[in-house]
Structures are given as structure tokens and as C-alpha cells.
Design an enzyme around this catalytic site. Structure first.
Site, PDB file in Angstrom:
ATOM      1  N   SER A 139       0.855  -1.190   0.000  1.00 50.80           N
ATOM      2  CA  SER A 139       0.000   0.000   0.000  1.00 50.80           C
ATOM      3  C   SER A 139       0.886   1.234   0.000  1.00 50.80           C
ATOM      4  O   SER A 139       2.069   1.160   0.363  1.00 50.80           O
ATOM      5  CB  SER A 139      -0.871  -0.004   1.264  1.00 50.80           C
ATOM      6  OG  SER A 139      -1.499   1.241   1.467  1.00 50.80           O
ATOM      7  N   TYR A 152      -2.000  -0.375  10.650  1.00 48.54           N
ATOM      8  CA  TYR A 152      -2.123  -0.781   9.241  1.00 48.54           C
ATOM      9  C   TYR A 152      -0.831  -0.462   8.497  1.00 48.54           C
ATOM     10  O   TYR A 152      -0.294  -1.304   7.773  1.00 48.54           O
ATOM     11  CB  TYR A 152      -3.314  -0.062   8.594  1.00 48.54           C
ATOM     12  CG  TYR A 152      -3.505  -0.395   7.131  1.00 48.54           C
ATOM     13  CD1 TYR A 152      -3.993  -1.650   6.749  1.00 48.54           C
ATOM     14  CD2 TYR A 152      -3.211   0.535   6.137  1.00 48.54           C
ATOM     15  CE1 TYR A 152      -4.169  -1.965   5.408  1.00 48.54           C
ATOM     16  CE2 TYR A 152      -3.385   0.223   4.794  1.00 48.54           C
ATOM     17  CZ  TYR A 152      -3.866  -1.020   4.438  1.00 48.54           C
ATOM     18  OH  TYR A 152      -4.031  -1.328   3.106  1.00 48.54           O
TER      19      TYR A 152
END
Length: 245
Positions: A139, A152
Site C-alpha cells: 500500500s 495498518y
């Protein structure tokens, strides 16, 4: 000159929706034999019906090493080899660190980070034999951490670190390691956020820009996987044009 995926055996985790589903369909269209795994195995049947090629559906929980080993074994048993692992399974449970429900932290670490590690571990002997490819979905959060996404981001930074270590260990043995880092993509990921403020922020972001589609990421994956054997595309960062960070 690019190579073909015709007859290549691919295992895609987290394939019940979003990037995983789009990737499985794109690779099937390129002639690959695709095994798809997810916890929501019922959703995989509709994917298999849509795919132009042969698809093996597997109930897979990446947080369980035994489930991962069984999925890899079933893929090799069905298709005779494993050429590509697409490590896509993940959850994003954003929220501030203060007052956080730490069980959500555990879930993210177990799914995003440990899950991808378990899958690499189970698949690696087969990928070494086939001189295959490990493709990790990371990501933009694996490059730039932001407030309210600490855990995250930590899992995605971890994926990048693990992938680079793996690359150094296996690249001279013919195994390529690819990290794909998508920005904001139209998937179910944000809908799993339990913090109402963060969920609203994600929804607002989705309407404020032209966001990526899962197929955009699938196209990048096809590109990385169809390069000649001497070419390793190790990292692709893909953001929506309108995304500033």
C-alpha cells in the site's frame, strides 16, 4: 519481449472481492490456471463462473498456517506446480492509537503481515522449483505512515521489509519478488473500518477524487508478471492522479 502466462499456475489469496478478484480474472484471461482462496469461499464460486479459464476455489484463512499449507498443497495437487503467488489478503481497521481496540491490531498483524509470511513460507519450495514469482500487495501506507493508520501502516511497512529480505535470498535462484503499492482503490477494504469517524473519512475521500479501480491494479500485476525472466519489476507504486499523499 514480454512472456506469456499461458499455462502458468497462480494462487491468489483474498480473492473474494476487490483487487484479488480482479487479479484472478485478469490472470485467467491471460491463460493462467488460477487457484483462488478466501475465508468467504461461497463468493469464489461466482468468480469461477466468470473466469474464462480453469479456476480452483479454496477456503483459505491466511492467519492459520495449516490452512495455508493445505491451500498450497491443493493447488499443486490440482495443477502440478505453482508459478506465482499473489499475496493479497488483508484488512484495514483504521483508527487512532489512543483508546484503540487492540484486538483489531492483532487481526491486522495476523492477516496482513503474518498471513503473507505464512503463505510465502508454504509456497516457496514450489516457487523455487518453478523459478516463479512472489507478488505482495502492499500500500502507499507501506511508504508513508499517516495519523490514524499506525498499525495498518506498520503491517504494510513490514510486508515491504519482508519482501526485500526475501528478494535478496531468492533472486539469484530465479525467483522474482514484486511489491505492488496501491493508493486509494474502490474496494470493500474501507467498509470494514469500525471507527465511525475514520469510516466517514474514507467515504469522503472516495467521493473527492477519481479513485483507482481493482482492474487498474490487476493490469499492473499482469505487466509485472509478463516481463522476460531476466527482468524483475520489484516495486510498483500506483496512486490515483488526484491523490496527493
Amino acid at each position: 519481449m514480454s512472456t506469456t502466462l499461458d499455462g502458468k499456475v497462480v494462487l491468489v489469496t483474498g480473492a473474494s472481492s476487490g483487487i484479488g478478484e480482479a487479479t484472478a480474472l485478469a490472470l485467467s484471461a491471460e491463460g493462467a490456471l488460477v487457484a483462488v482462496g478466501a475465508r468467504r469461499a461461497d463468493r469464489l464460486e461466482s468468480l469461477a463462473r466468470k473466469a474464462p479459464g480453469e479456476v480452483l476455489t479454496l477456503e483459505l484463512d491466511v492467519t492459520d498456517p495449516e490452512s495455508v499449507r493445505a491451500a498450497v498443497a491443493a493447488t499443486v495437487d490440482r495443477f502440478g506446480a505453482l508459478d506465482v503467488l499473489v499475496n493479497n489478503a488483508g484488512v484495514m481497521l483504521s483508527g487512532p492509537i489512543a483508546g484503540a481496540d487492540t484486538t483489531e491490531w492483532t487481526r491486522m498483524v495476523e492477516t496482513n503481515l503474518l498471513g503473507s509470511m505464512y503463505t510465502v513460507h508454504a509456497a516457496l519450495p514450489h516457487l523455487l522449483a518453478s523459478k516463479g514469482t512472489v507478488l505482495q500487495i502492499s500500500s502507499t501506507s507501506g511508504r508513508i505512515a499517516s495519523a490514524n493508520s499506525g498499525v495498518y501502516a506498520a503491517t504494510k511497512f513490514g510486508i515491504t521489509a519482508f519482501a526485500e529480505s526475501l528478494r535478496q535470498e531468492v533472486t539469484t535462484q530465479g525467483v522474482r519478488v514484486v511489491v505492488i503499492e496501491p493508493g486509494f482503490v474502490a474496494t470493500e477494504l474501507a467498509s470494514h473500518i469500525t471507527d465511525p469517524t475514520m469510516r466517514a473519512a474514507a467515504q469522503q475521500m472516495a467521493t473527492s477524487m477519481r479513485i483507482l479501480h481493482p482492474e487498474d491494479i490487476a493490469n499492473a500485476i499482469v505487466y509485472a508478471l509478463t516481463q522476460p525472466e531476466h527482468v524483475a519489476v520489484n516495486e510498483i507504486l500506483i496512486r490515483p492522479t488526484d491523490q496527493t499523499r
